[in-house]
Design a protein around this motif. Structure first.
Motif, short mmCIF file in Angstrom:
data_model
loop_
_atom_site.label_atom_id
_atom_site.label_comp_id
_atom_site.label_asym_id
_atom_site.label_seq_id
_atom_site.Cartn_x
_atom_site.Cartn_y
_atom_site.Cartn_z
N GLU B 2 0.60 -1.08 -0.22
CA GLU B 2 0.12 -0.11 0.24
C GLU B 2 1.08 1.62 0.26
O GLU B 2 1.67 1.39 0.53
N ASP B 3 0.57 2.35 -0.39
CA ASP B 3 1.72 3.60 -0.95
C ASP B 3 0.16 4.27 -0.55
O ASP B 3 -0.83 4.33 -2.05
N VAL B 4 0.34 5.76 -0.29
CA VAL B 4 -0.58 6.75 -0.87
C VAL B 4 -0.08 7.91 -0.91
O VAL B 4 0.68 8.38 -0.41
N GLU B 5 -0.13 8.44 -1.82
CA GLU B 5 0.95 9.75 -1.93
C GLU B 5 0.41 11.11 -2.43
O GLU B 5 -0.59 11.23 -3.29
N VAL B 19 -7.30 22.74 -5.37
CA VAL B 19 -7.91 20.69 -5.99
C VAL B 19 -6.55 20.31 -5.24
O VAL B 19 -5.30 21.06 -5.62
N ILE B 20 -6.81 19.93 -4.15
CA ILE B 20 -5.74 18.76 -3.58
C ILE B 20 -5.63 17.49 -4.44
O ILE B 20 -6.69 16.49 -4.89
N ASN B 21 -4.86 16.47 -5.09
CA ASN B 21 -4.21 15.37 -5.71
C ASN B 21 -3.88 15.07 -5.04
O ASN B 21 -3.00 14.93 -3.57
N CYS B 22 -3.82 13.53 -4.67
CA CYS B 22 -3.71 12.50 -4.32
C CYS B 22 -3.67 10.55 -5.25
O CYS B 22 -4.11 10.52 -6.10
N THR B 23 -2.80 10.05 -4.47
CA THR B 23 -2.59 8.66 -5.71
C THR B 23 -2.12 7.76 -4.76
O THR B 23 -1.83 8.12 -3.59
N TYR B 24 -2.74 6.52 -5.19
CA TYR B 24 -3.14 5.11 -4.33
C TYR B 24 -2.38 4.16 -5.29
O TYR B 24 -2.85 3.90 -6.48
N THR B 25 -2.35 3.31 -4.74
CA THR B 25 -1.54 2.26 -5.56
C THR B 25 -2.44 0.91 -5.42
O THR B 25 -2.27 0.12 -6.29
N VAL B 63 -14.85 16.02 -4.81
CA VAL B 63 -14.19 14.64 -4.59
C VAL B 63 -14.47 13.70 -5.91
O VAL B 63 -15.55 14.37 -6.19
N LEU B 64 -12.94 13.60 -6.38
CA LEU B 64 -13.52 13.05 -8.08
C LEU B 64 -12.44 11.42 -7.69
O LEU B 64 -11.48 12.16 -7.51
N LEU B 65 -13.00 10.73 -8.41
CA LEU B 65 -12.05 9.97 -8.20
C LEU B 65 -11.62 8.58 -9.52
O LEU B 65 -12.83 8.76 -10.35
N ASN B 66 -10.83 8.89 -10.07
CA ASN B 66 -10.77 8.00 -11.65
C ASN B 66 -9.93 6.70 -11.25
O ASN B 66 -8.52 6.94 -10.33
N LYS B 67 -10.75 5.51 -11.03
CA LYS B 67 -9.69 4.40 -10.92
C LYS B 67 -8.79 4.43 -11.33
O LYS B 67 -8.12 2.92 -11.05
N LYS B 68 -8.78 4.02 -12.72
CA LYS B 68 -8.16 3.65 -13.76
C LYS B 68 -7.02 4.68 -13.22
O LYS B 68 -5.75 3.54 -13.85
N ASP B 69 -6.95 5.94 -13.50
CA ASP B 69 -5.28 6.13 -13.05
C ASP B 69 -5.28 5.76 -11.51
O ASP B 69 -4.19 6.53 -10.92
N LYS B 70 -5.35 5.42 -10.73
CA LYS B 70 -5.58 5.12 -9.21
C LYS B 70 -5.24 6.74 -8.48
O LYS B 70 -4.96 7.24 -7.71
N HIS B 71 -6.30 8.04 -9.14
CA HIS B 71 -6.25 9.23 -8.32
C HIS B 71 -7.66 10.14 -7.97
O HIS B 71 -8.43 10.12 -8.25
N LEU B 72 -6.80 10.23 -6.67
CA LEU B 72 -8.10 10.92 -6.32
C LEU B 72 -8.00 12.47 -5.93
O LEU B 72 -7.04 13.03 -5.54
N SER B 73 -8.53 13.44 -6.27
CA SER B 73 -8.81 15.21 -5.35
C SER B 73 -10.30 15.51 -5.17
O SER B 73 -11.02 14.86 -4.92
N LEU B 74 -9.77 16.46 -4.51
CA LEU B 74 -10.61 16.83 -3.71
C LEU B 74 -10.00 18.52 -3.88
O LEU B 74 -9.30 19.05 -4.14
N ARG B 75 -11.46 19.11 -4.39
CA ARG B 75 -11.90 20.35 -4.58
C ARG B 75 -12.81 21.11 -3.77
O ARG B 75 -13.86 20.31 -3.13
#
Lengths: 111, 111
Positions: B2-5, B19-25, B63-75
């Motif tokens: 697990e890794d969250v960046e 807009v705050i971004n986050c990626t997870y593995t 909150v936007l979630l892009n599961k394909k890219d494993k990307h989460l954002s908070l606006r």
């Protein structure tokens, strides 16, 4: 509804001393967590309880850390003996389902 | 594993959107969370999204979630000085409800 309570809020000790932290979760919350937050980092799980049983303690340094939740309500986390690298904020959280609610934390400084 | 960046720092002017971004593995993530931490305080749950959703809106928060890219954002719309804090992205999954946190993004709102 009362939130998660923790005490003490601050603690300063010298290395090799012992310290204990206390947490009272939100009433009715079966799951209780202890996290360690080192300055500049996100919290990391130390131990998870479900009622009075341990679910996950894989990240707990068991040679010096211990935790208990004897009656399935409040919990204590102990460090014996403390090291300099244990300086951190110790956060307690509780949950009933998918939302975890955090207490204010105990800030530990080891000198 | 697990890794969250997250990026470390974001500065915006009052009234602008943040807009705050986050990626997870971890592809088995079930829930993704946003927490806010003000100086000396515990973690406040802002919102969370289930992994089968693309978007969730709650007042000024989106909150936007892009599961394909494993990307989460908070606006955060119409950002206020009171929004200045550290924002943590976190994930959990069925079978392990403990949270894995990123290192946090410090949001600075300039008047």
């Amino acid at each position: 509804e009362a939130g998660v309570a923790q005490s003490p809020r601050y603690k300063i000790i010298e290395k090799r001393q012992s310290v204990a932290f206390w947490c009272n979760p939100i009433s009715g919350h079966a799951t209780l967590y202890w996290y360690q937050q080192i300055l500049g980092q996100g919290p990391k799980l130390l131990i998870q309880f479900q009622n009075n049983g341990v679910v996950d303690d894989s990240q707990l340094p068991k040679d010096r850390f211990s935790a208990e939740r004897l009656k399935g309500v409040d919990s204590t986390l102990k460090i014996q003996p403390a090291k300099l690298e244990d300086s951190a904020v110790y956060l307690c959280a509780s949950s009933l389902s998918d939302e975890q609610f955090f207490g204010p934390g105990t800030r530990l400084t080891v000198l | 594993g697990e890794d969250v960046e997250q990026s470390l720092f974001l500065s915006v002017r009052e009234g602008d959107s943040s807009v705050i971004n986050c990626t997870y593995t971890d592809s088995s993530s079930t829930y993704l969370y946003w927490y806010k931490q003000e100086p000396g305080a515990g973690l406040q749950l802002l919102t969370y999204i289930f992994s089968n959703m693309d978007m969730k809106q709650d007042q000024r928060l989106t909150v936007l979630l892009n599961k394909k890219d494993k990307h989460l954002s908070l606006r955060i719309a119409d950002t206020q000085t009171g929004d200045s804090a550290i924002y943590f992205c976190a994930e959990s999954y069925t079978g392990r409800r403990a949270l894995t946190f990123g290192s946090g993004t410090r949001l600075q709102v300039q008047p």
